[in-house]
Design a protein around this motif. Structure first.
Motif, PDB file in Angstrom:
ATOM      1  N   LEU A   5       0.854  -1.182   0.000  1.00  0.00           N
ATOM      2  CA  LEU A   5       0.000   0.000   0.000  1.00  0.00           C
ATOM      3  C   LEU A   5       0.896   1.240   0.000  1.00  0.00           C
ATOM      4  CD1 LEU A   5      -2.763   1.335   0.148  1.00  0.00           C
ATOM      5  CD2 LEU A   5      -2.689   1.104   2.643  1.00  0.00           C
ATOM      6  N   LEU A   6       0.708   2.113  -1.018  1.00  0.00           N
ATOM      7  CA  LEU A   6       1.470   3.345  -1.157  1.00  0.00           C
ATOM      8  C   LEU A   6       0.572   4.511  -0.776  1.00  0.00           C
ATOM      9  CD1 LEU A   6       3.094   2.640  -4.649  1.00  0.00           C
ATOM     10  CD2 LEU A   6       3.921   1.958  -2.389  1.00  0.00           C
ATOM     11  N   LYS A  30      -2.627   2.336  -4.350  1.00  0.00           N
ATOM     12  CA  LYS A  30      -2.322   3.715  -4.022  1.00  0.00           C
ATOM     13  C   LYS A  30      -3.440   4.338  -3.190  1.00  0.00           C
ATOM     14  CE  LYS A  30      -1.897   4.775  -8.343  1.00  0.00           C
ATOM     15  NZ  LYS A  30      -1.716   5.604  -9.548  1.00  0.00           N
ATOM     16  N   ALA A  31      -3.053   5.199  -2.271  1.00  0.00           N
ATOM     17  CA  ALA A  31      -3.987   6.003  -1.486  1.00  0.00           C
ATOM     18  C   ALA A  31      -3.354   7.371  -1.298  1.00  0.00           C
ATOM     19  CB  ALA A  31      -4.271   5.351  -0.139  1.00  0.00           C
ATOM     20  N   SER A  32      -4.175   8.414  -1.409  1.00  0.00           N
ATOM     21  CA  SER A  32      -3.644   9.766  -1.330  1.00  0.00           C
ATOM     22  C   SER A  32      -3.911  10.437   0.008  1.00  0.00           C
ATOM     23  CB  SER A  32      -4.244  10.621  -2.463  1.00  0.00           C
ATOM     24  OG  SER A  32      -5.657  10.642  -2.359  1.00  0.00           O
ATOM     25  N   SER A  33      -4.490   9.713   0.977  1.00  0.00           N
ATOM     26  CA  SER A  33      -4.745  10.296   2.301  1.00  0.00           C
ATOM     27  C   SER A  33      -4.725   9.200   3.354  1.00  0.00           C
ATOM     28  CB  SER A  33      -6.104  11.004   2.322  1.00  0.00           C
ATOM     29  OG  SER A  33      -7.154  10.054   2.199  1.00  0.00           O
ATOM     30  N   GLY A  34      -4.625   9.629   4.631  1.00  0.00           N
ATOM     31  CA  GLY A  34      -4.629   8.657   5.720  1.00  0.00           C
ATOM     32  C   GLY A  34      -5.978   7.963   5.830  1.00  0.00           C
ATOM     33  N   GLU A  36      -8.110   7.269   3.413  1.00  0.00           N
ATOM     34  CA  GLU A  36      -8.217   6.278   2.339  1.00  0.00           C
ATOM     35  C   GLU A  36      -7.358   5.054   2.654  1.00  0.00           C
ATOM     36  OE1 GLU A  36      -7.247   7.859  -1.465  1.00  0.00           O
ATOM     37  OE2 GLU A  36      -7.660   5.976  -2.517  1.00  0.00           O
ATOM     38  N   ALA A  37      -6.197   5.287   3.258  1.00  0.00           N
ATOM     39  CA  ALA A  37      -5.335   4.169   3.638  1.00  0.00           C
ATOM     40  C   ALA A  37      -6.033   3.297   4.683  1.00  0.00           C
ATOM     41  CB  ALA A  37      -4.008   4.691   4.184  1.00  0.00           C
ATOM     42  N   THR A  63      -2.219   8.659  11.124  1.00  0.00           N
ATOM     43  CA  THR A  63      -2.796   7.501  10.434  1.00  0.00           C
ATOM     44  C   THR A  63      -2.321   6.204  11.071  1.00  0.00           C
ATOM     45  OG1 THR A  63      -2.903   8.737   8.363  1.00  0.00           O
ATOM     46  CG2 THR A  63      -2.993   6.339   8.212  1.00  0.00           C
ATOM     47  N   VAL A  64      -1.015   6.123  11.370  1.00  0.00           N
ATOM     48  CA  VAL A  64      -0.475   4.902  11.981  1.00  0.00           C
ATOM     49  C   VAL A  64      -1.087   4.674  13.358  1.00  0.00           C
ATOM     50  CG1 VAL A  64       1.615   3.859  12.923  1.00  0.00           C
ATOM     51  CG2 VAL A  64       1.653   4.867  10.649  1.00  0.00           C
ATOM     52  N   ARG A  65      -1.249   5.757  14.128  1.00  0.00           N
ATOM     53  CA  ARG A  65      -1.843   5.590  15.468  1.00  0.00           C
ATOM     54  C   ARG A  65      -3.265   5.038  15.370  1.00  0.00           C
ATOM     55  NH1 ARG A  65       0.612  10.774  16.204  1.00  0.00           N
ATOM     56  NH2 ARG A  65       2.542  10.588  17.450  1.00  0.00           N
ATOM     57  N   LEU A  66      -4.049   5.550  14.432  1.00  0.00           N
ATOM     58  CA  LEU A  66      -5.416   5.036  14.250  1.00  0.00           C
ATOM     59  C   LEU A  66      -5.394   3.576  13.809  1.00  0.00           C
ATOM     60  CD1 LEU A  66      -7.323   7.997  12.547  1.00  0.00           C
ATOM     61  CD2 LEU A  66      -7.804   6.964  14.779  1.00  0.00           C
TER      62      LEU A  66
END
Length: 683
Positions: A5-6, A30-34, A36-37, A63-66
């Motif tokens: 996942l980019l 691909k994802a352009s935001s947290g 969407e990731a 994003t990682v924390r969530l």
């Protein structure tokens, strides 16, 4: 196919990230935001995650924390990408969140691919280990415990279904026997000691290897204790066993997996370091066009990377005369350490390197059967640096030509490993490209120098007749303006003849330039017809009669019958003209002899003068473009006549040779087939 996942923004950087990683062959999402990731990770599983720190809305850290809160078990290994270089606080925060790496943009494409490939290998290895553990845990959960009861003497009095399933014996087969039948490989003395401790009230917990009825061996976890009656007196033993073979295999597998993981990690790290080294060295090689500096850089880098005590690069060079010779550079030792020894010869140890057939690596060269077989030294000369460990790699050009060889030595045996061999081979490949580029650069420099020199000579050669022509015309104009008796017909005729001579010289120079253009473009065309070589020689000699008379030179044409062949008449005249012109120019006023003869299949033309001759070192280059054997300041000319002559003769299927002795003159010989090459092939 494993997925990565980019997550990055803007979209241009996301697209560039995708293009960089596509060669690795993984599925890229691909994802352009947290946000969407997060949606992607809730829907599917990924083997890796590349995450930009600066994202619209949720930052990469948020994003990682969530993700750690919502999908802690399926969060893949991740790497942060940040455009803020040198931000130590962000770097610490990224690693604190569990990132495998924290990279600053812009990231070198090759470095990024290497790092992603490495952590994907680690991720996939970890996933396989996890799946294996889960599989073996399921096996353990399905096994029922075995319960065995014996009396005090050790005879089995109870045998449950779990025991039957575990050991393979039915109750009828095992009751009344001792547990020794289940553990035939256990030491009886050790068994007795264990039983004694149990009798004293100590529970026994251990793992033994058992043998099932079918002869297979299993590992069982045993918990045995003394059974007591109501009064507390021991009446027997109860043992609870379970098959732990799977667990032990799992542990072994985990140990092996951990070892493989460590080895994979070390390999990945080594590959990363090697890639960085090769990238750095490759850029250094590519930026250096000076050949001497380049070969020294190659030697120094390779010596350092192999840990060699000293290294050398013996490389082949070709000088301006086309002669091949050998030079060398050293690293790790002063040049004096080798200067008094001869160059290495093509012996059985050195041959694979100088011939470019193989890399040679020896733990101890002195133990090789090929060592010490060649006179006069029968090994290393006295005073030679001690060499035990030996590594030699050929350096070959893209065309396959051997450019030289890299040689490394160390006084201790066993210092060079396979990785050193592979590293030097990679360096040799980069070095060959760099050396090819350096050679092309030198050729380009020489071509530019020849062009500049040619333009200077051409300008001079053209200016001289133009100036003379201008003066003659001005003289004619002045004489014509008087229209008096001073302008006689004879005087006018002489001046016009001089103008015509100068125009002819200009015409020759221009035609030479046009011929060079046609030859370079490959557009020189030949008109094949029957031509009498003897007739051509007489006609050309007649044209030069006035020039020869003025220079007090005798042109002697050896008489012979007609010599007819299929040639291009105009081009053949041009060849004879060039050779005769040169003979008159360099003949020092002495006679010039032209001869013709035939052997039935070939015609031979010779033009001999007794002039200044040609130095031996110049013979190999006088047929080259813009080449001269003497200074243009004394004799003039564009340096094209003999080059054009050779091109025409070869186009006619012939050869041109020269023999000369300085101070005694030169003889040029032309051999031409009587029929053109294509006609011979057809016949």
């Amino acid at each position: 196919m494993s997925s990565i996942l980019l997550v990055d923004n803007p979209l241009a950087e996301l697209g560039a990230l995708e293009a960089t990683l596509q060669p690795l062959g993984y599925r890229l999402v691909k994802a352009s935001s947290g946000q969407e990731a997060l949606e992607h990770l809730l829907r599917e599983e990924f083997a890796g995650l590349l995450l930009g720190v600066e994202l619209p809305g949720l930052s990469g850290f948020e994003t990682v924390r969530l993700l750690q809160q919502r999908v802690p078990l399926s969060l893949p290994p991740f790497v942060f990408l940040s455009s803020r270089s040198g931000d130590a606080g962000s770097l610490r925060e990224g690693y604190a969140l569990g990132a495998l790496d924290y990279l600053s943009k812009p990231v070198d494409a090759e470095v990024l691919r290497t790092k992603v490939a490495a952590f994907m290998r680690l991720s996939l290895a970890a996933r396989r280990a996890k799946e294996q553990l889960l599989f073996q845990a399921n096996i353990l959960a399905s096994v029922h415990d075995s319960i065995i009861v014996t009396d005090l003497p050790g005879n089995i009095v109870h045998w449950n279904e779990g025991a039957e399933a575990l050991f393979g014996y039915s109750a009828e087969e095992i009751l009344g026997q001792t547990p020794q039948v289940l553990y035939p490989d256990q030491d009886p003395a050790a068994l007795a000691q264990d039983m004694a401790r149990i009798l004293e009230g100590e529970d026994f917990v251990g793992e033994w290897q058992a043998r099932r009825k079918d002869g297979t061996h299993i590992w069982v976890d045993i918990k045995t204790r003394l059974m007591r009656d109501a009064s507390g007196r021991g009446v027997g033993f109860i043992g609870v066993s379970r098959d732990v073979t799977a667990r032990r295999n799992t542990e072994q597998a985990l140990r092996e997996s951990e070892l493989k993981y460590r080895l994979a990690y070390l390999r990945a790290e080594k590959e990363r370091r090697t890639a960085e080294i090769l990238s750095r060295v490759g850029l250094a090689f590519a930026s250096e066009l000076d050949r001497d500096k380049l070969v020294q850089r190659i030697t120094d880098e390779a010596t350092e990377l192999t840990g060699a005590a000293f290294g050398a690069f013996f490389h082949n060079l070709i000088n301006d005369k086309g002669e091949s010779y050998l030079l060398y550079t050293l690293s790790g030792v002063p040049r004096e350490a080798f200067s008094r020894f001869p160059m290495p010869r093509n012996t059985r140890i050195f041959a694979p390197t100088f011939e470019g057939t193989a890399t040679v690596r020896m733990e101890d060269v002195t133990q090789s059967p090929d060592y010490g077989q060649n006179p006069p030294y029968r090994g290393m000369p006295e005073g030679h640096l001690p060499v035990r460990s030996y590594l030699a790699v050929p350096v070959k050009s893209r065309s396959g030509a051997v450019l030289g060889g890299l040689f490394f030595g160390h006084p201790e045996p066993g210092r060079f490993q396979k990785e050193h061999e592979q590293l030097v081979e990679a360096l040799a490949a980069q070095a060959s490209v760099a050396l090819d580029n350096s050679a092309l650069y030198l050729q380009a420099q020489r071509a530019v120098s020849m062009r500049d020199e040619f333009l200077q000579v051409a300008a001079h050669e053209l200016r001289t007749p133009i100036t003379s022509l201008k003066l003659k015309v001005q003289s004619l104009l002045r004489a014509a303006s008087t229209l008096g008796p001073t302008l006689s017909a004879d005087k006018l005729h002489g001046k016009l003849e001089e103008v015509e001579r100068i125009m002819g010289k200009l015409n020759v120079l221009i035609n030479e330039l046009l011929d060079i253009s046609r030859i370079t473009a490959g557009s020189m065309r030949l008109t094949w017809e029957e031509v009498d070589l003897v007739s051509v020689v007489h006609e050309v000699a007649l044209r030069f009669e006035a020039q020869a008379t003025q220079a007090h030179v005798t042109i002697h044409v050896q008489e012979g019958g007609p010599l007819v062949g299929l040639w291009d008449r105009l081009r053949l005249e041009q060849v004879v003209t060039n050779l005769l012109s040169n003979a008159l120019k360099y003949g020092a006023g002495k006679p010039v002899v032209i001869g013709t003869e035939s052997d039935g299949t070939h015609a031979r033309l010779t033009v001999r003068d007794e002039g200044i001759g040609i130095a031996p070192e110049s013979l190999s280059r006088i047929f080259g473009r813009f080449e001269r054997a003497v200074s243009e300041r004394h004799y003039g000319g564009l340096g094209l006549g003999l080059y054009i002559t050779r091109q025409i003769v070869e186009a006619l299927g012939g050869v041109v040779r020269v023999e000369s002795t300085p101070g005694k003159g030169s003889t040029f010989t032309i051999e031409l087939p009587l029929a053109p090459p294509q006609a011979e092939a057809a016949s």
